[in-house]
Design an enzyme around this catalytic site. Structure first.
Site, PDB file in Angstrom:
ATOM      1  NE  ARG A 118      25.669  50.010  49.164  1.00 12.74           N
ATOM      2  CZ  ARG A 118      24.902  49.990  50.257  1.00 12.74           C
ATOM      3  NH1 ARG A 118      25.368  50.450  51.395  1.00 12.74           N
ATOM      4  NH2 ARG A 118      23.684  49.536  50.193  1.00 12.74           N
ATOM      5  CE  LYS A 140      42.528  45.862  34.278  1.00  8.75           C
ATOM      6  NZ  LYS A 140      42.993  45.240  33.015  1.00  8.75           N
ATOM      7  CD  GLU A 182      52.649  39.341  33.027  1.00 12.00           C
ATOM      8  OE1 GLU A 182      52.670  40.446  32.460  1.00 12.00           O
ATOM      9  OE2 GLU A 182      51.760  38.492  32.827  1.00 12.00           O
ATOM     10  CE  LYS A 224      48.962  47.119  36.672  1.00 12.61           C
ATOM     11  NZ  LYS A 224      48.526  45.771  36.955  1.00 12.61           N
ATOM     12  CD  GLU A 234      42.516  47.223  29.940  1.00 11.08           C
ATOM     13  OE1 GLU A 234      42.870  46.761  31.038  1.00 11.08           O
ATOM     14  OE2 GLU A 234      42.327  46.528  28.932  1.00 11.08           O
ATOM     15  NE  ARG A 238      45.062  48.588  34.512  1.00 17.49           N
ATOM     16  CZ  ARG A 238      44.700  48.590  35.786  1.00 17.49           C
ATOM     17  NH1 ARG A 238      44.063  49.620  36.292  1.00 17.49           N
ATOM     18  NH2 ARG A 238      44.975  47.559  36.565  1.00 17.49           N
ATOM     19  CG  ASN A 242      45.648  43.451  28.094  1.00 17.73           C
ATOM     20  OD1 ASN A 242      45.937  42.965  29.191  1.00 17.73           O
ATOM     21  ND2 ASN A 242      44.570  44.189  27.904  1.00 17.73           N
ATOM     22  CG  HIS A 245      48.358  39.519  28.335  1.00 13.51           C
ATOM     23  ND1 HIS A 245      49.646  40.010  28.275  1.00 13.51           N
ATOM     24  CD2 HIS A 245      48.125  39.282  29.649  1.00 13.51           C
ATOM     25  CE1 HIS A 245      50.150  40.071  29.491  1.00 13.51           C
ATOM     26  NE2 HIS A 245      49.255  39.638  30.341  1.00 13.51           N
ATOM     27  CG  HIS A 249      44.209  35.523  27.460  1.00 17.27           C
ATOM     28  ND1 HIS A 249      43.650  36.773  27.382  1.00 17.27           N
ATOM     29  CD2 HIS A 249      44.880  35.489  28.636  1.00 17.27           C
ATOM     30  CE1 HIS A 249      43.971  37.459  28.467  1.00 17.27           C
ATOM     31  NE2 HIS A 249      44.716  36.703  29.242  1.00 17.27           N
ATOM     32  CG  HIS A 262      49.154  34.775  32.923  1.00 16.48           C
ATOM     33  ND1 HIS A 262      48.205  34.913  31.936  1.00 16.48           N
ATOM     34  CD2 HIS A 262      49.623  36.024  33.186  1.00 16.48           C
ATOM     35  CE1 HIS A 262      48.086  36.190  31.619  1.00 16.48           C
ATOM     36  NE2 HIS A 262      48.946  36.886  32.364  1.00 16.48           N
TER      37      HIS A 262
END
Ligand code: NAD
Ligand code: GLY
Length: 356
Positions: A118, A140, A182, A224, A234, A238, A242, A245, A249, A262
């Protein structure tokens, strides 16, 4: 050496950024609370950078697990391999998992650390520019399924991030430049003066000047960290990360994850978002041109020949909606990104057709 703190109460942590961070053994050693450590790395990074990491862990019970380099390794099957290695190590709740590599190793390692008993301590040692400025900070973690990227994951903050910019010397040129996209993103979404600094220092960054890289990584991590401190899960700010993005994507999908890295897809996507903002009357077109010029300077792609209609269909799928309205991150101009609800699909198509 720079130190930056992510302030998240008892889950807060320091980020160390600089040349030779890995050579200072105490930086890693003091992050390990128990007697056991598992180092996860990939087949490209391990042979180069494991020795200083293992030297720092001397005296502890240590095991190493090496996955094949590349996105295809970010799987549940590899997470199970990590769990088995932790079991073989006899890892207790105070064991530490150390991820040495790019975002693939970091996401997989963080995911396994979040789940083992955990949740155990986790240290990020990012070795790509993308991982240093984005994926190693913020907690993340995820693995991919055949159905899609990052579908299974958890928020699990690292206990420490060690970004040794010397490791970037061996990074392939294309990967390095994709990471710069980025970096540019932080200037685009919330820091106009940083965008100016990037323009003024483009030659030094392309030449991989250690001072220029260290500042770019530090400034990116500051942004960040602030965003994560404000909105860890998010629910708001946050999402600005994106920017570009949703377009990106769609491009990655159309290119079957082979055509574009990416960061390259994000570069094109940011230009599309900036142009759409101008098309909607939200921002001056000249700001889109400023962004485009900077990305070009870093030899990043800024256009794609995909059909606008197909792009928008895929963007709808990315947003899991078949509605004619999309929620996108757009901007009011350089440094002022915002979430825009209800962008009409037909506006996106019209803007993508107008390749001015
Ligand atoms: P990556 O980990 O696959 O690394 C790219 C390539 O560079 C690999 O082949 C790797 O072996 C190699 N490499 C790494 N460091 C090197 C070095 N110092 N020298 C030479 N080669 C080196 O990819 P990435 O671009 O670092 O990360 C992409 C991943 O990050 C994706 O899975 C993406 O989903 C994830 N990501 C996560 C977050 C987050 O917030 N968790 C954010 C952005 C991206
Ligand atoms: N890379 C996006 C985020 O961390 O939220």
């Amino acid at each position: 050496m720079n130190r930056l703190d992510v302030r998240l109460g008892d889950r807060g942590y320091p980020i160390f950024i600089g040349a030779g961070v890995l050579l200072d053994r105490s930086r890693l050693r003091e992050a390990v609370r128990g007697r056991q450590a598992l180092v996860l790395t990939d087949s490209t990074v391990g042979p180069r950078y494991l020795p200083p990491v293992l030297a720092a862990l001397d005296g502890l019970k240590v095991a190493t697990i090496t996955i094949a380099s590349g996105e295809a390794s970010k799987t549940l099957a590899n997470a199970e391999r990590v769990f088995t290695a932790l079991a073989d190590l006899g890892a207790q709740r105070n064991a530490c998992l150390i991820a040495l590599g790019g975002g693939v190793v970091g996401d997989l390692g963080g995911f396994a650390a979040a789940l083992w008993m955990r949740g155990i301590d986790f240290v990020q040692i990012p070795t790509t520019l993308l991982a240093m400025v984005d994926s190693s900070v913020g907690g993340k973690t995820a693995v991919n399924l055949p159905h899609g990227k990052n579908l299974v994951g958890a928020f699990w903050q690292p206990r420490r991030v060690l970004a040794d910019i010397d490791t970037l010397a061996s990074l392939a040129e294309r990967e390095y430049r994709a990471g710069l996209a980025e970096v540019v993103k932080y200037g685009a979404i919330r820091d106009e003066s940083f965008l100016g600094w990037l323009k003024d220092n483009a030659a030094a960054l392309i030449a991989r000047s250690p001072d220029a890289i260290a500042y770019a990584v530090l400034r990116s991590c500051e942004h960040k960290a602030q965003i994560v401190e404000n909105d860890e899960r998010e629910t708001g700010e946050r999402a600005l990360l994106n920017f570009g993005h949703t377009f990106g994507h769609a491009l990655e999908t159309l290119g079957r994850y082979e055509k574009w890295l990416h960061g390259e897809a994000v570069a094109i996507g940011m230009v599309m978002a900036a142009r759409l903002s101008a098309h909607l009357g939200m921002a001056p077109l000249s700001d889109a041109h400023r962004l485009t010029d900077l990305l070009r300077r870093f030899e990043l792609p800024v256009t794609a020949d995909e059909s606008p209609e197909t792009m928008v269909e895929l963007m709808r799928l990315d947003k899991k909606t078949l509605s004619d309205q999309l929620r996108l991150i757009l901007w009011r101009g350089v440094g002022r990104a915002e979430v825009v609800e209800n962008v009409a699909a037909q506006d996106i198509v019209a803007c993508l057709h107008a390749r001015e």
